[in-house]
Design an enzyme around this catalytic site. Structure first.
Site, PDB file in Angstrom:
ATOM      1  N   GLU A   1       0.885  -1.178   0.000  1.00 52.50           N
ATOM      2  CA  GLU A   1       0.000   0.000   0.000  1.00 52.50           C
ATOM      3  C   GLU A   1       0.910   1.211   0.000  1.00 52.50           C
ATOM      4  OE1 GLU A   1      -1.464   3.135   0.666  1.00 52.50           O
ATOM      5  OE2 GLU A   1      -2.025   2.584   2.727  1.00 52.50           O
TER       6      GLU A   1
ATOM      7  N   GLU B   1       2.495  13.330  -3.698  1.00 54.00           N
ATOM      8  CA  GLU B   1       1.890  13.189  -2.372  1.00 54.00           C
ATOM      9  C   GLU B   1       2.662  14.053  -1.373  1.00 54.00           C
ATOM     10  OE1 GLU B   1       0.044   9.521   0.165  1.00 54.00           O
ATOM     11  OE2 GLU B   1       2.109   9.282  -0.508  1.00 54.00           O
TER      12      GLU B   1
END
Length: 485
Positions: free
Chosen positions: A246, A379
């Site tokens: 993830e 991000e």
């Protein structure tokens, strides 16, 4: 000052070197944790392998379910202590830490029930052939978890792995290792046999690298950055083992003209300010139809202005970032964005004597952000909302798909057909329509597309992620008697 040891083969193990643990609200050292290296990882993997081969692999689903339920009860019994420790360790508001504790307990409750429903399939491919499948555990699983949700992510990966019959070696992040060690102690007290769960805190380049490259680890689970995920996957490839990765996201909200502002605005704000935006599923991009753009930005700016910032122990809306390094990273993005985009609110350090220590950043809205800007694509992992406009649904999809990530998306519209059209076209693992939840509930499968990762966590799917499929084909040898005999 407490010295937190590693947990290997059911015993607390000291190390010669220690890592300082800082309180993000004050930047003060409040604990020291064991600094494990390759030798400790070797010992932990060996303990896990021994426990698996000698006992754990032979336990029934009912036995494992009982222990998982007892772990859940143990987490509940330590609820206040765990929440306070998580807030001290990560800086997040105490109410969010209480939620993390409750969710961690729920993972063990859920998989205690789910594992007893795990089964294979049966087939009759030929007249004299009975075939069926068995779901078997991998053996030894290595888990490397992040600093933003250490207790919750530890439970998210450990609960299905243990329930499925694996033994585990957990490497928590050096910035926030304390609740992982507490969880290991709770699991032992709940009856988990020695060696089934081992916790080896340390630096990624030392303990983490030793775990990912260990030849006796059968499956690797990693939550963190794409860059480190690539290194984990490379190490796994050398040993031909499977991975669950993830790796974050740059998740968009898509807001159409017929959205419900009363419902949408608080959830959009919460999705980027929860844990100061240090959330893989954070709704960090706002893609809004040009006809309602100014109205929505004005309303969001009003909400941002009312957000309370402070130490997590006071339960503000926004706590500090995890470290000075992370704050510097966020400020670097903001410095560049101020020269390229329109700064609506925030953009720097909060003012006041109470913020002179600790790692605080103002919640920020950037407008007129385009795909040419770095903050649109990367991000940031901070409380920064980037606003862009679109004129058509096709434009919205193109903007949403512009980054390499594909974790989550929010869709805000009163038109069910439009919402369904968007849900089918967005290449993301989770689509939230007229709601937004960071990764959703325990029961909901959670995974990413593209750079957001490989594999599925949460829900019943996670049990399949931590097991492999074996096919058994049995020739029955049936003799066919002629009619009448």
């Amino acid at each position: 000052m407490p010295l937190e040891m590693a947990l290997i083969d059911g015993k607390r193990v000291p190390t010669k070197q220690w890592i300082d643990v800082l309180d993000p609200a004050t930047a003060a050292v409040f604990a020291r944790v064991a600094r494990c290296g390759p030798a400790h990882v070797e010992e932990a993997v060996s303990a896990a392998r021994s426990a698996y081969e000698k006992s754990w692999r032979f336990t029934t689903p009912a036995e494992r379910a009982r222990i998982c339920r007892d772990i859940a009860r143990g987490i509940g019994a330590e609820r206040a202590r765990l929440a306070a420790l998580e807030t001290r360790d990560t800086g997040k508001p105490i109410s969010q830490s209480f939620t993390d504790v409750d969710v961690a307990a729920r993972y063990f409750e859920f998989y205690a029930g789910a594992v007893e429903a795990l089964s294979g399939e049966s087939f009759l491919p030929e007249r004299d052939l009975l075939a069926f499948t068995i779901r078997e555990p991998y053996g030894v699983c290595g888990h490397i978890i992040p600093w933003n949700y250490p207790l919750q992510v530890a439970a998210r990966t450990l609960a299905p792995a243990l329930a499925a019959g694996n033994c585990c070696v957990l490497k928590p992040a050096e910035d926030a290792p304390l609740t992982s060690l507490a969880l290991g102690e709770i699991a032992l007290a709940a009856g988990l046999p020695a060696g089934v769960l081992n916790v080896v805190p340390g630096y990624g380049e030392e303990a983490g690298a030793a775990l990912t490259s260990h030849p006796d680890v059968d499956h690797l689970a990693f939550t963190g950055s794409r860059e480190v995920g690539e290194a984990v996957m490379t190490a796994a490839a050398r040993n031909i083992v499977t991975v669950t990765l993830e790796l974050g996201g740059k998740s968009p909200h898509i807001v159409l003209p017929d959205f419900d502002a009363e419902r949408a605005v608080p959830l959009i704000v919460g999705s980027i300010t929860e844990h100061a935006g240090q959330n893989c599923s954070a709704g960090s991009r706002l893609l809004v139809h040009e006809s309602v753009h100014q109205e929505l930005v004005t309303e969001l700016a009003s909400h941002f202005a009312r957000l309370r910032i402070g130490p997590g122990s006071t339960d503000p809306d926004l706590g500090p970032l995890i470290s000075a390094k992370q704050r510097a990273r966020v400020l670097e993005y903001l410095d560049q964005a101020r020269r390229e985009c329109v700064l609506v609110t925030g953009g720097g350090l909060p003012k006041g004597d109470e913020f002179e220590t600790g790692f605080y950043v103002e919640p920020t809205i950037l407008d007129q952000v385009t795909p040419a800007h770095r903050v649109f694509n990367e991000e940031i992992f901070g409380p920064v909302l980037c606003v862009s406009t679109f004129a058509s649904l096709e434009d919205a999809v193109e903007l949403a798909e512009h980054t390499s990530y594909g974790l989550s998306a929010g869709v805000w519209t009163s038109d069910v057909s439009t919402a369904h059209w968007l849900a089918r076209r967005l290449r993301v693992g989770q689509v939230f329509i007229n709601n937004y939840s960071a990764a959703g509930g325990v029961e909901l499968p959670f995974g990413g597309y593209r750079s957001s990762g490989i594999g599925v966590e949460k829900g019943f799917e996670a049990l399949r992620e931590y097991t492999r499929c074996k096919t058994v084909a049995l020739h029955t040898g049936t003799r066919h008697l002629s009619r009448g005999k």
